[in-house]
Design an enzyme around this catalytic site. Structure first.
Site, PDB file in Angstrom:
ATOM      1  N   LEU A  12       0.894  -1.313  -0.028  1.00 29.44           N
ATOM      2  CA  LEU A  12       0.043  -0.029   0.000  1.00 29.44           C
ATOM      3  C   LEU A  12       0.871   1.409   0.120  1.00 29.44           C
ATOM      4  CD1 LEU A  12      -2.869  -1.171   2.576  1.00 29.44           C
ATOM      5  CD2 LEU A  12      -2.721  -1.118  -0.071  1.00 29.44           C
ATOM      6  N   VAL A  14       2.441   4.279  -2.473  1.00 31.69           N
ATOM      7  CA  VAL A  14       1.740   5.318  -3.211  1.00 31.69           C
ATOM      8  C   VAL A  14       1.221   4.668  -4.549  1.00 31.69           C
ATOM      9  CG1 VAL A  14       1.818   7.353  -4.590  1.00 31.69           C
ATOM     10  CG2 VAL A  14       3.385   7.188  -2.695  1.00 31.69           C
ATOM     11  N   ASN A 104       7.620  -4.339 -11.725  1.00 29.72           N
ATOM     12  CA  ASN A 104       8.596  -4.579 -12.978  1.00 29.72           C
ATOM     13  C   ASN A 104       9.614  -5.572 -12.658  1.00 29.72           C
ATOM     14  OD1 ASN A 104       7.853  -2.359 -14.331  1.00 29.72           O
ATOM     15  ND2 ASN A 104       9.088  -0.769 -13.313  1.00 29.72           N
ATOM     16  N   SER A 130       1.625   0.906 -16.235  1.00 25.86           N
ATOM     17  CA  SER A 130       2.499   2.083 -16.565  1.00 25.86           C
ATOM     18  C   SER A 130       1.502   3.200 -16.496  1.00 25.86           C
ATOM     19  CB  SER A 130       3.035   1.965 -17.982  1.00 25.86           C
ATOM     20  OG  SER A 130       3.677   3.225 -18.349  1.00 25.86           O
ATOM     21  N   GLY A 132       2.722   5.702 -13.852  1.00 27.50           N
ATOM     22  CA  GLY A 132       3.163   6.298 -12.504  1.00 27.50           C
ATOM     23  C   GLY A 132       2.024   6.368 -11.640  1.00 27.50           C
ATOM     24  N   LYS A 184       6.267  -4.962 -20.524  1.00 22.43           N
ATOM     25  CA  LYS A 184       6.747  -3.611 -19.873  1.00 22.43           C
ATOM     26  C   LYS A 184       7.958  -3.315 -19.771  1.00 22.43           C
ATOM     27  CE  LYS A 184       5.527  -0.651 -16.522  1.00 22.43           C
ATOM     28  NZ  LYS A 184       6.674  -0.336 -15.974  1.00 22.43           N
ATOM     29  N   HIS A 187       8.730  -1.668 -23.003  1.00 18.97           N
ATOM     30  CA  HIS A 187       7.872  -0.299 -22.903  1.00 18.97           C
ATOM     31  C   HIS A 187       9.068   0.601 -22.259  1.00 18.97           C
ATOM     32  CE1 HIS A 187       6.125   2.734 -20.025  1.00 18.97           C
ATOM     33  NE2 HIS A 187       5.004   2.632 -21.109  1.00 18.97           N
ATOM     34  N   ASN A 188       9.519   0.226 -21.081  1.00 18.84           N
ATOM     35  CA  ASN A 188      10.519   0.868 -20.276  1.00 18.84           C
ATOM     36  C   ASN A 188      11.759   1.211 -21.029  1.00 18.84           C
ATOM     37  OD1 ASN A 188       8.462   0.638 -18.438  1.00 18.84           O
ATOM     38  ND2 ASN A 188       9.965   0.116 -16.708  1.00 18.84           N
ATOM     39  N   GLU A 191      11.083   4.049 -23.344  1.00 20.58           N
ATOM     40  CA  GLU A 191      10.947   5.005 -22.561  1.00 20.58           C
ATOM     41  C   GLU A 191      12.429   5.723 -22.109  1.00 20.58           C
ATOM     42  OE1 GLU A 191      10.237   5.492 -17.787  1.00 20.58           O
ATOM     43  OE2 GLU A 191       8.480   4.570 -18.656  1.00 20.58           O
ATOM     44  N   TYR A 192      13.243   5.041 -21.955  1.00 23.77           N
ATOM     45  CA  TYR A 192      14.542   5.314 -21.673  1.00 23.77           C
ATOM     46  C   TYR A 192      15.182   6.129 -22.841  1.00 23.77           C
ATOM     47  CZ  TYR A 192      16.091   2.916 -17.308  1.00 23.77           C
ATOM     48  OH  TYR A 192      16.279   2.452 -15.973  1.00 23.77           O
ATOM     49  N   LYS A 262      16.612   2.057 -12.650  1.00 22.92           N
ATOM     50  CA  LYS A 262      16.020   0.915 -11.727  1.00 22.92           C
ATOM     51  C   LYS A 262      16.341  -0.304 -12.545  1.00 22.92           C
ATOM     52  CE  LYS A 262      12.378   3.399  -9.178  1.00 22.92           C
ATOM     53  NZ  LYS A 262      11.098   3.308  -8.823  1.00 22.92           N
ATOM     54  N   HIS A 452      37.331 -18.668 -39.023  1.00 22.07           N
ATOM     55  CA  HIS A 452      36.131 -18.628 -38.720  1.00 22.07           C
ATOM     56  C   HIS A 452      34.982 -18.851 -40.023  1.00 22.07           C
ATOM     57  CE1 HIS A 452      36.227 -17.899 -34.517  1.00 22.07           C
ATOM     58  NE2 HIS A 452      37.240 -16.734 -34.950  1.00 22.07           N
TER      59      HIS A 452
END
Length: 470
Positions: A12, A14, A104, A130, A132, A184, A187-188, A191-192, A262, A452
């Protein structure tokens, strides 16, 4: 109270408090659980009617308050704490109860937890959330993945609480296993990239055009009213207006130039490399946060090497170029992230519909933008589209803006203004649209020093040459 609440939520803070209140606002009863008595008290005071939303610090009371099958969402930090919470719940749960990880979490952790809980008869799925704290309260974009049948029990609640775009809920079942957490994560990562690009354009306007904060506010506000309409451009315009409550001037000028992370951007970059999918606009956004952390070294290096004197550009010209370059690089960043999702879907068996993902990102989430409506249409027109750049509907959008990106990358390089996100986006575009790259030389080098082998343009097969004739 026993067995009467529709939805349970653990954590619980924010985000958790706002999400559970959102559930209660949408005519579902909700019950929360947190070990912190102050957080439980805060929820009760804000919720008002405990017959609609209530909470406890006792896990047994929490579980018993929920109707069957229990639908329990976790909004706790990713990592070991998720496993700890699950273990604390297990002895009180019944077969077919549902646990939803709304944090996340790294996607392989979700796969591990789903396999562990399925043996015990418990359904588990990850659901990226997502938007916030404000989004959690008023309507986030939600990205659920896992057991399709179990999701049907949660679907009415998620559709009610999610953001709406032209009346459509910004949530849909994405696929099995860890599909939700994976989407997600990417998505982040996008976002970066978008945040890095937005900050680079700010730096160009400030250093190259001497834009003050009022001019920056108005410029970004104007862009947000056009094709660059997006949450990030909108809040950027508002940031330039914010006064410093602790001193004179605008707050943005007082904030230390060190950005934290994060982990989700890093995970996106690392996994893209595992898959063999290029996402350089996202990669460099992660690296720039790491470079920003080297503040003391940067100060020392600045004194040692100095900076070129910046040649000022006409403000109107610079603003026009900046808008076009930002639009171009936004397209490129979305293209990279969606390319990664398409490839991961095949690799991990997610069965992702890229159009559906773009569709639920149109509102509620941090990367929401007007551009996503066009992206949704592009992938609806061709569901097998491997890359957004191959959509005919995006050809002109890119062609009319790439020139501005070239101009600003050259200008920035000449004047010592770092724009790695913009330059990486341009380089990615030039490489992806090149029918011939110099990698033939790299193949020759690898064969020279490591035998190779290589392939040829004119003959089928695999070849090796004894290069050193000395």
């Amino acid at each position: 109270m026993k067995g009467t609440y529709d939805f349970g939520l653990v954590g619980l803070g924010v985000m958790g408090r706002n999400f559970i209140l959102n559930v209660a606002d949408n005519n579902f009863t909700a019950f929360g659980y947190d070990l912190d008595t102050e957080k439980v008290k805060a929820l009760r005071e804000e919720g008002g009617d405990t017959s609609k939303v209530d909470a406890t610090t006792k896990v047994e009371d929490f579980v018993q308050a929920l109707s069957l099958p229990r639908k329990i969402m976790l909004l706790v930090p990713a990592g070991q704490i998720v496993d700890t919470v699950i273990e604390g719940l297990l002895s009180y749960l019944d077969k077919d109860d549902i646990i939803i990880d709304g944090g996340n979490s790294f996607f392989t952790d979700t796969d591990r937890r789903e396999a562990y809980l399925s043996v015990k008869g418990i359904h588990f799925f990850g659901a990226g959330v997502s938007g916030g704290a404000k989004g959690a309260r008023l309507g986030p974009s939600i990205m659920p993945g896992g057991n399709r049948e179990a999701y049907q029990y949660v679907k009415p609640i998620f559709e009610a609480v999610s953001a709406k775009y032209e009346g459509e809920p910004c949530v849909t079942y994405l696929g099995p296993k860890s599909a939700g957490n994976y989407v997600k994560m990417v998505h982040n990562g996008i976002e970066y990239g978008l945040m890095q690009l937005t900050s680079e354009i700010y730096d160009l306007l400030k250093k190259g055009g001497d834009f003050n904060n009022d001019e920056l506010h108005q410029t970004y506000a104007n862009w947000n009213a056009g094709r660059l309409q997006s949450f990030l451009v909108e809040i950027t315009s508002e940031i330039f207006e914010q006064d410093d409550d602790l001193g004179e001037g605008r707050l943005v000028d007082k904030i230390l130039d060190k950005a934290k992370q994060k982990g989700t951007g890093k995970w996106t970059s690392q996994n893209a490399m595992d898959l063999g999918i290029p996402v350089p606009s996202i990669d460099i956004a992660v690296s720039m946060r790491e470079i920003s952390a080297l503040k003391e070294e940067r100060l020392q290096a600045d004194k040692m090497y100095g900076r070129p004197k910046v040649e000022q550009m006409d403000k109107a010209v610079l603003a026009k170029l900046a808008e076009e370059a930002l639009y171009f690089s936004f397209i490129i960043t979305y293209a990279q992230g969606l390319h990664q999702l398409a490839d991961a879907s095949k690799e991990y068996g997610y069965e992702l519909e890229i159009a559906e993902i773009a569709k639920i990102w149109r509102a509620g989430c941090i990367i929401r933008a007007g551009l996503l409506a066009d992206i949704t249409e592009a992938f609806n027109a061709d569901k097998a589209l491997p890359n957004l750049l191959l959509s005919p509907s995006f050809t002109e959008k890119v062609q009319v803006t790439v020139g501005a990106a070239r101009t600003l990358v050259a200008y920035a390089a000449k004047n010592g203004i770092p724009v790695p996100g913009l330059s990486n986006s341009l380089t990615y575009f030039d490489a992806y649209t090149s029918s011939r790259l110099p990698l033939n030389l790299i193949q020759a080098q690898r064969d020279y020093f490591g035998s190779h082998t290589y392939e040829r343009l004119d003959k089928e097969g695999v070849f090796h040459t004894e290069w050193d004739k000395k």
